[in-house]
Design an enzyme around this catalytic site. Structure first.
Site, PDB file in Angstrom:
ATOM      1  N   TRP A 127      50.832 -45.886 -36.317  1.00  0.00           N
ATOM      2  CA  TRP A 127      51.506 -44.859 -35.515  1.00  0.00           C
ATOM      3  C   TRP A 127      52.436 -44.058 -36.439  1.00  0.00           C
ATOM      4  O   TRP A 127      53.192 -44.658 -37.208  1.00  0.00           O
ATOM      5  CB  TRP A 127      52.295 -45.557 -34.401  1.00  0.00           C
ATOM      6  N   ASP A 148      54.505 -55.237 -33.231  1.00  0.00           N
ATOM      7  CA  ASP A 148      54.850 -54.156 -32.320  1.00  0.00           C
ATOM      8  C   ASP A 148      53.956 -54.293 -31.088  1.00  0.00           C
ATOM      9  O   ASP A 148      52.737 -54.187 -31.184  1.00  0.00           O
ATOM     10  CB  ASP A 148      54.624 -52.794 -33.013  1.00  0.00           C
ATOM     11  N   LYS A 203      55.151 -47.945 -21.406  1.00  0.00           N
ATOM     12  CA  LYS A 203      53.806 -47.722 -20.869  1.00  0.00           C
ATOM     13  C   LYS A 203      53.513 -48.672 -19.716  1.00  0.00           C
ATOM     14  O   LYS A 203      53.047 -48.237 -18.669  1.00  0.00           O
ATOM     15  CB  LYS A 203      52.736 -47.908 -21.943  1.00  0.00           C
TER      16      LYS A 203
HETATM   17  C1  LMR Z   1      52.238 -41.819 -28.804  1.00  0.00           C
HETATM   18  O1  LMR Z   1      51.864 -42.360 -29.839  1.00  0.00           O
HETATM   19  O2  LMR Z   1      51.740 -40.786 -28.353  1.00  0.00           O
HETATM   20  C2  LMR Z   1      53.363 -42.455 -28.015  1.00  0.00           C
HETATM   21  O3  LMR Z   1      53.716 -43.676 -28.574  1.00  0.00           O
HETATM   22  C3  LMR Z   1      54.513 -41.552 -27.797  1.00  0.00           C
HETATM   23  C4  LMR Z   1      55.286 -41.234 -29.037  1.00  0.00           C
HETATM   24  O4  LMR Z   1      56.512 -41.333 -28.979  1.00  0.00           O
HETATM   25  O5  LMR Z   1      54.707 -40.868 -30.066  1.00  0.00           O
END
Ligand code: LMR
Length: 398
Positions: A130, A211, A246
Site C-alpha cells: 500500500w 497490518d 472497512k
Molecule cells: C486505499 O488503499 O484505497 C485505502 O486504504 C484508503 C487509503 O487511505 O488509501
C-alpha cells in the site's frame, strides 16, 4: 519561512477522488479509493453502527478525556476479535494495545515505538505494498527495504523469491505482512505459506509486523486472521495494526488498534508505557466516538450478530462482483486471461494494464483507478459492469 516550499503532487489514491468528483460524465466510474459501495454506489452506515450510535447517544454521560490507550473495553474486545478468544498470547498476559485514529494511526504509533526500541531499524515490506505504508513507516524513522511478493506478468505470488529474500532477515529487523486481502494486489498467502513464514520468523528471530485492515472481507473474521494468529503463536514478540474503517464501515470516524505482543507480562508493561508515551507525544489520545461504537457492537450479542451479517453481505457482494467481472470481461472480448481476479480476495486487484491504458480509461471513458491499475472492486455494479468491461476491451485493443 514557508515561502520556499514547493507544492507536492496530489496523493496517488486520495487525489483521484477530487478529479472524479469534478468529472461531469454521467457514466463515470470510481474504482479508486478503497471504500465499500453497495449496488447503488453508496457507502452506507451499517445498521449495527446506527443502532450502537443511538444507544450511545442516550447513555453517554461524559465527554471527559479517555486517556492515551483509549478505553479498556475497546482494547479487550478488539484484542479478542483479532487474536481469537483464548489465544495463548492473551492467556499469557503478553498483549497490550491502544485505540488509535484509524489503522494509519496504529501503523504510525507502532513504527515510532519500534524506532524507539531500535533506532532506524529495517522494516521489510512487500513489493508492491500500500503506497501509504512507506511514509507512515519511513517518516517514523524506520528504514524500508522490500521483498518480492507479486508477479505482475503471471498475476500470482512470487512466494519462492519472497522466502529467498527473507532468509537474510534476522533479529532486530521487522517484516510487514498483510494479514489478508492484500492491498494493492488481492493475492493472499495460503495457510501452508503462512506456516513457512512463521517457522522462518521463529528460527531467524525477526519481528513480524502485521497490518490487518480488512478482517472479514476475505473469507471470514476467523479465516482472515489465520496467519496472524499462527504467527502470534510462533514468535515471542510481534506488532499488529488493526483497522475498523472497512469492516465496521467507520472510515471517517478514524478507529483502529496498535497492538504489541511481548515475551512476558513484565516486558509488556514496560513496552506499553513506551507506546503510550509515543501516543501522548503525538496526538495525546484518540477520539472516542468510533471506538465506543466498536466496543458497543463487539460486547453486545445482538449488535454483534447484526454486524457480522452485514459484514458477510459486503464480502459476498465483492466476491460475486469478482466472478461477474471475469465473466463480463470475457464476454466483452477483452484480450487476456482475467481468471486470477476470481481467486483474489478483498477490495482490490490489479487489472494488469499499463499506466497509459489507465490514463486512457480516465480521459476517454471517465473510469478512475490508481495508475498501477489497482481497482477497488466494490465500485462496480450491475449498472456499470457492461460499460466498464466494454471500455477495458476497447482500450486493450487500441
Ligand atoms: C486505499 O488503499 O484505497 C485505502 O486504504 C484508503 C487509503 O487511505 O488509501
Amino acid at each position: 519561512m514557508f515561502d520556499h516550499l514547493s507544492s507536492l503532487p496530489a496523493d496517488p489514491i486520495l487525489g483521484l477522488l477530487a478529479t472524479y468528483r469534478a468529472d461531469e460524465n454521467p457514466r463515470k466510474i470510481d474504482l479508486g479509493v478503497g471504500v465499500y459501495k453497495d449496488e447503488a454506489g453508496h457507502t452506507p452506515v451499517l445498521q449495527a453502527v446506527k443502532e450502537a450510535e443511538t444507544r450511545l447517544l442516550s447513555s453517554e454521560e461524559t465527554k471527559a478525556y479517555v486517556g492515551p490507550a483509549g478505553t479498556a473495553g475497546f482494547n479487550a474486545a478488539m484484542q479478542e476479535l483479532v487474536l481469537g478468544a483464548g489465544h495463548p498470547a492473551l492467556v499469557g498476559n503478553r498483549v497490550r494495545s491502544a485505540q488509535t485514529p484509524g489503522g494509519c494511526g496504529a501503523l504510525r504509533v507502532l513504527a515510532e515505538f519500534a524506532n524507539r526500541a531500535k533506532e532506524h531499524a529495517t522494516i521489510w515490506v512487500s513489493d508492491p505494498t500500500w503506497a501509504n505504508h512507506v511514509p507512515l513507516l519511513g517518516n517514523a524513522g524506520l528504514q524500508i527495504k522490500s521483498y518480492p511478493y507479486y508477479d505482475r506478468a503471471t498475476s500470482s505470488l512470487k512466494f519462492d523469491a519472497m522466502v529467498e529474500t527473507l532468509k537474510q532477515v534476522g533479529e532486530g529487523e521487522l517484516v510487514l505482512f498483510h494479514a489478508c486481502c492484500h492491498n494493492p494486489c488481492g493475492a493472499d498467502l495460503s495457510r501452508e505459506q503462512w506456516q513457512v513464514l512463521a517457522e522462518m520468523a521463529q528460527r531467524q528471530g525477526f519481528t513480524p509486523f502485521i497490518d490487518m485492515a480488512y478482517q472479514g472481507f476475505g473469507d471470514s473474521l476467523d479465516a482472515d486472521a489465520f496467519g496472524l494468529r499462527l504467527m502470534a503463536e510462533s514468535v515471542p514478540e510481534m506488532l499488529v495494526a488493526a483497522s475498523c474503517s472497512k469492516n465496521f464501515g467507520l472510515y471517517r470516524e478514524r478507529v483502529g488498534m496498535a497492538m504489541a505482543i511481548y515475551r512476558d507480562a513484565d516486558s509488556a508493561d514496560r513496552g506499553q508505557s513506551q507506546l503510550l508515551n509515543v501516543v501522548r507525544g503525538n496526538y495525546s489520545m484518540p477520539p472516542n466516538h468510533g471506538g465506543a461504537i466498536v466496543e458497543a457492537i463487539l460486547t453486545d450479542a445482538g449488535l454483534r450478530a447484526n454486524w457480522e451479517a452485514e459484514l458477510t453481505e459486503m464480502r459476498e457482494r465483492i466476491n460475486s462482483l469478482r466472478s461477474g467481472l471475469v465473466e463480463s470481461l470475457e464476454k466483452a472480448g477483452a484480450v487476456g486471461d482475467f481468471h486470477f481476479i476470481q481467486q483474489q480476495k478483498g477490495m482490490f486487484s490489479f487489472l494488469g494494464i499499463t499506466p497509459e491504458q489507465v490514463q486512457k480509461l480516465q480521459q476517454d471513458y471517465s473510469i478512475y483507478m490508481v495508475d498501477s491499475s489497482r481497482i477497488s472492486i466494490a465500485g462496480l455494479s450491475q449498472n456499470n459492469m457492461e460499460y466498464f468491461c466494454a471500455s477495458v476491451a476497447e482500450v486493450l485493443e487500441s
